[in-house]
Every structure is written in C-alpha cells, then in structure tokens.
Design a protein around this motif. Structure first.
Motif, PDB file in Angstrom:
ATOM      1  N   LEU A   4      -2.121  11.561 -18.263  1.00 26.38           N
ATOM      2  CA  LEU A   4      -0.899  11.314 -17.498  1.00 26.38           C
ATOM      3  C   LEU A   4       0.184  12.274 -17.963  1.00 26.38           C
ATOM      4  N   ALA A   5       0.832  12.927 -17.026  1.00 27.42           N
ATOM      5  CA  ALA A   5       1.853  13.909 -17.357  1.00 27.42           C
ATOM      6  C   ALA A   5       3.081  13.237 -17.960  1.00 27.42           C
ATOM      7  N   VAL A   6       3.617  13.841 -18.997  1.00 29.92           N
ATOM      8  CA  VAL A   6       4.858  13.344 -19.588  1.00 29.92           C
ATOM      9  C   VAL A   6       5.954  13.368 -18.520  1.00 29.92           C
ATOM     10  N   GLY A   7       6.719  12.293 -18.458  1.00 30.13           N
ATOM     11  CA  GLY A   7       7.760  12.181 -17.442  1.00 30.13           C
ATOM     12  C   GLY A   7       7.370  11.311 -16.265  1.00 30.13           C
ATOM     13  N   SER A   8       6.086  10.942 -16.188  1.00 40.61           N
ATOM     14  CA  SER A   8       5.634  10.063 -15.114  1.00 40.61           C
ATOM     15  C   SER A   8       6.138   8.642 -15.364  1.00 40.61           C
ATOM     16  N   VAL A   9       6.442   7.960 -14.282  1.00 42.80           N
ATOM     17  CA  VAL A   9       6.919   6.574 -14.382  1.00 42.80           C
ATOM     18  C   VAL A   9       5.724   5.625 -14.317  1.00 42.80           C
ATOM     19  N   VAL A  19       0.848  -1.189   0.000  1.00 36.96           N
ATOM     20  CA  VAL A  19       0.000   0.000   0.000  1.00 36.96           C
ATOM     21  C   VAL A  19       0.885   1.241   0.000  1.00 36.96           C
ATOM     22  N   ASP A  20       0.282   2.355  -0.334  1.00 37.44           N
ATOM     23  CA  ASP A  20       0.960   3.648  -0.334  1.00 37.44           C
ATOM     24  C   ASP A  20       1.004   4.192   1.094  1.00 37.44           C
ATOM     25  N   VAL A  21       2.215   4.296   1.661  1.00 33.64           N
ATOM     26  CA  VAL A  21       2.363   4.808   3.027  1.00 33.64           C
ATOM     27  C   VAL A  21       3.039   6.174   3.044  1.00 33.64           C
ATOM     28  N   SER A  22       3.178   6.802   1.884  1.00 33.91           N
ATOM     29  CA  SER A  22       3.910   8.063   1.809  1.00 33.91           C
ATOM     30  C   SER A  22       3.287   9.141   2.682  1.00 33.91           C
ATOM     31  N   ALA A  23       1.955   9.115   2.865  1.00 29.83           N
ATOM     32  CA  ALA A  23       1.287  10.143   3.672  1.00 29.83           C
ATOM     33  C   ALA A  23       1.680  10.080   5.145  1.00 29.83           C
ATOM     34  N   VAL A  35      -0.633  -9.684 -22.829  1.00 34.49           N
ATOM     35  CA  VAL A  35      -1.858  -9.329 -22.106  1.00 34.49           C
ATOM     36  C   VAL A  35      -2.590 -10.614 -21.751  1.00 34.49           C
ATOM     37  N   PRO A  36      -3.422 -10.619 -20.715  1.00 38.35           N
ATOM     38  CA  PRO A  36      -3.690  -9.476 -19.851  1.00 38.35           C
ATOM     39  C   PRO A  36      -2.491  -9.129 -18.973  1.00 38.35           C
ATOM     40  N   ALA A  37      -2.449  -7.873 -18.544  1.00 33.90           N
ATOM     41  CA  ALA A  37      -1.381  -7.384 -17.684  1.00 33.90           C
ATOM     42  C   ALA A  37      -1.958  -6.263 -16.833  1.00 33.90           C
ATOM     43  N   VAL A  38      -1.168  -5.812 -15.871  1.00 38.13           N
ATOM     44  CA  VAL A  38      -1.604  -4.753 -14.971  1.00 38.13           C
ATOM     45  C   VAL A  38      -0.661  -3.567 -15.105  1.00 38.13           C
ATOM     46  N   LEU A  39      -1.228  -2.417 -15.382  1.00 40.85           N
ATOM     47  CA  LEU A  39      -0.483  -1.169 -15.438  1.00 40.85           C
ATOM     48  C   LEU A  39      -0.548  -0.492 -14.081  1.00 40.85           C
ATOM     49  N   ARG A  40       0.603  -0.154 -13.512  1.00 41.88           N
ATOM     50  CA  ARG A  40       0.636   0.591 -12.247  1.00 41.88           C
ATOM     51  C   ARG A  40       1.287   1.935 -12.486  1.00 41.88           C
ATOM     52  N   VAL A  41       0.559   2.973 -12.080  1.00 39.35           N
ATOM     53  CA  VAL A  41       1.069   4.321 -12.255  1.00 39.35           C
ATOM     54  C   VAL A  41       0.534   5.195 -11.127  1.00 39.35           C
ATOM     55  N   GLN A  42       1.407   5.947 -10.501  1.00 40.03           N
ATOM     56  CA  GLN A  42       1.053   6.855  -9.416  1.00 40.03           C
ATOM     57  C   GLN A  42       0.229   6.170  -8.330  1.00 40.03           C
ATOM     58  N   PRO A  49      19.293   0.207  -7.322  1.00 37.91           N
ATOM     59  CA  PRO A  49      17.829   0.324  -7.396  1.00 37.91           C
ATOM     60  C   PRO A  49      17.381   1.040  -8.664  1.00 37.91           C
ATOM     61  N   PHE A  50      16.275   0.576  -9.220  1.00 35.47           N
ATOM     62  CA  PHE A  50      15.730   1.243 -10.400  1.00 35.47           C
ATOM     63  C   PHE A  50      14.520   2.093 -10.026  1.00 35.47           C
ATOM     64  N   GLU A  51      14.284   2.285  -8.737  1.00 38.52           N
ATOM     65  CA  GLU A  51      13.178   3.101  -8.267  1.00 38.52           C
ATOM     66  C   GLU A  51      13.688   4.160  -7.308  1.00 38.52           C
ATOM     67  N   THR A  52      12.956   5.239  -7.208  1.00 38.64           N
ATOM     68  CA  THR A  52      13.252   6.239  -6.195  1.00 38.64           C
ATOM     69  C   THR A  52      12.610   5.817  -4.876  1.00 38.64           C
ATOM     70  N   ILE A  53      13.048   6.426  -3.785  1.00 32.20           N
ATOM     71  CA  ILE A  53      12.446   6.130  -2.492  1.00 32.20           C
ATOM     72  C   ILE A  53      10.958   6.478  -2.513  1.00 32.20           C
ATOM     73  N   GLU A  54      10.604   7.571  -3.173  1.00 33.34           N
ATOM     74  CA  GLU A  54       9.200   7.970  -3.264  1.00 33.34           C
ATOM     75  C   GLU A  54       8.364   6.883  -3.937  1.00 33.34           C
ATOM     76  N   GLU A  55       8.914   6.247  -4.960  1.00 32.08           N
ATOM     77  CA  GLU A  55       8.187   5.166  -5.625  1.00 32.08           C
ATOM     78  C   GLU A  55       8.075   3.941  -4.729  1.00 32.08           C
ATOM     79  N   CYS A  56       9.135   3.670  -3.971  1.00 32.20           N
ATOM     80  CA  CYS A  56       9.111   2.518  -3.072  1.00 32.20           C
ATOM     81  C   CYS A  56       8.007   2.640  -2.029  1.00 32.20           C
TER      82      CYS A  56
END
Length: 297
Positions: A252-257, A121-125, A283-290, A182-189
C-alpha cells in the motif's frame, strides 16, 4: 519478552468485493421498472418511491389514475410500460419536523445500486450521471451512502418544461448537508454508494410534475460519451500481525487512506497510511482501503 511470529493474512478480496458495471443506461421503454447496474443481487435496481413521512410530513406522489400496482406491489413496471416513462405529480405537505428540527418537505424516487439493503459499491467509473427528463421544479440528485456516519453527495439540476438531457460529472456534486465538516473526499465517497435518488424539495403546499425517460452513467443518455471498459486491477494487501491488534500493511502506497470498521459497519478509525504499524481498537474488524475490504483477526 514474548515474540509474536508474523502472520500474513491474505484475505481474497472477492469475499467482500461488490462491483457494478463501469457504465449503465436505464431506458424506460426498454428496461421498465428496473435499472441494470451490473449487480449480481436479484433485488438490485428496482425503482421505489419515498416521501417525508418518516419526518412527520404529509407530502405525496400522485400517479396516473389508470395505473395500478402489480401483484408484487410494484407501480413502476406498469407505469413505464404504459407511459414509456416514470411520470407523476407531487404535492408537498406541511413542514416536516423531526427531533425538534425543521426539514424541507420532499418526495422522491430512487434505485439501489447493489441490493435492497443499500450496501455500497464503487460507482466512480460512471464518471457522473445523465438524465433525460422534464420537471416543473428543480430536481435534486442524492447519492446515498451505506454508512450512517458518512455524508451523502448531492447536486441539483434545473427545471425543464420540455424533455431534455443533462450530463452531470462527479465534480459537480457536493455535500448533501453542509452543516457538517466532511472527513472524506468526494472521490472516497464514490467508493460506497448504496442508492441513487431523485428528489424534490420545497415549501409546504408546492405542487409539480415530473417525467423521467432515461438515467445512466455520464453521457449514455445522448451517446455523447461511451465508457471504454477498463481492465480491473485486483490487488492484495498483505497484513502482517506484529502484535495483538497491531498490523502492518504491505503493498500500500504511503499516503493512502484506510478505514477500520467493526462488524456492524460502525467506523472505528480513519487514518492515512504512513508506512508504520497501526493498532486497532478491537478485533475482529474490517479494514477498507481503495474500495476493498479485508478481515482483521
């Protein structure tokens, strides 16, 4: 040439979204053996203990002798009700060896953020974590991820002879295993954390004790920070299928992962959106973004 009519796939994010509270506080006196994260799953938040047995080690926890597990096999409910804390001693065993590699001996405790399967889950908050604790050696804090192909986050807090409060913002965390790039930023993790673990790492034969009375999101242990509930913005990404396995994204904004996983959770692609159509391997597949997930057909 056969033209494929654009198909708009608007998959409601609620089908995939898992959301926890923007702030939480576990107080041993009040909450006993379960952390209330805001998950709607009945298996979430229960404390559990672990050791290095999976890597061939013999490290162990030693709980107070007057505490026994309840009928459900839970030690932490009875322990917190009797002592007003999670309190125990530990003994690190022989050096752990797995697949020919040596590991530091370890024991730990943890709780799952969403469910017993450690779905992320997203715990960034939460902005970080806080502890009220005492310990005879440094305490490691590990954020476990729900995908084995990704790296965990880690930070260490110093030993404390007396009960102390420490606040650790997310910026203090780094990669658990620095051997990998790592291929992700901490924010993405922080978008897919499946468990929070407190652990003790050390040499063979080391012993110590640990007491935990509170754990929470940043500043909640001592009231130094109170999270202000923020309105959640739910967005829908419009997917245009312009050819078999080829899609374009609207909104989706250009530059988003973005990332594409198979239905077993294996990472297939990690790309930066450049405004152009993209093709998935299958496919089928799952797209994850933001922090949200969408089904690709």
């Amino acid at each position: 040439m056969k033209l494929v009519a654009p198909i708009f796939l608007l998959v409601p994010s609620v089908l995939f979204a898992r959301e926890v509270s923007s702030a939480f506080l576990w107080d041993a006196i009040v909450d006993s053996g379960r952390v209330i994260t805001g998950s709607t799953d009945e298996t979430s938040g229960y404390w559990y203990a672990f050791d290095d047995g999976v890597d061939g080690g013999t490290s162990t926890w030693i709980w107070p002798s007057d505490i026994e597990e309840d009928v459900n096999g839970d030690i932490f409910g009875p322990l917190t009700r009797a002592y007003g804390s999670i309190f125990g001693e530990f003994a690190l065993g022989e050096q752990c060896v797995s697949d020919g590699q040596k590991y530091s001996c370890s024991v730990g405790i943890g709780f799952n953020t969403w469910d017993e399967n450690q779905q992320g889950v997203d715990v960034s908050a939460w902005n970080g974590l806080c502890l009220e604790y005492s310990a005879t050696s440094d305490v490691g804090i590990r954020l476990r991820r729900d995908n084995p192909l990704t790296l965990d986050l880690f930070v260490s807090v110093a030993a404390s002879d007396s009960l102390s409060v420490v606040n650790i913002p997310w910026r203090k965390f780094s990669w658990y295993d620095s051997m990998f790039n790592p291929f992700e930023t901490i924010e993405e993790c922080l978008l897919d954390v499946g468990a929070v673990q407190l652990l003790f790492l050390g040499n063979s034969g080391a012993t110590g004790n640990f007491k935990l009375t509170k754990i929470g999101s940043l500043g909640t242990c001592d009231g130094s920070f109170t999270a202000v509930p923020q309105p959640r913005v739910f967005f829908s990404v419009g997917l245009r299928q312009i050819a078999p396995r080829t899609f374009s994204l609207d909104g989706l904004a250009v530059g988003s992962v973005y990332k594409v996983f198979d239905l077993n959770g294996n990472l297939l692609q990690r790309e930066t959106w450049n405004g152009e159509a993209f093709t998935v391997e299958r496919v089928p597949a799952v797209l994850r973004v933001q922090g949200k997930a969408y089904l690709l057909r």
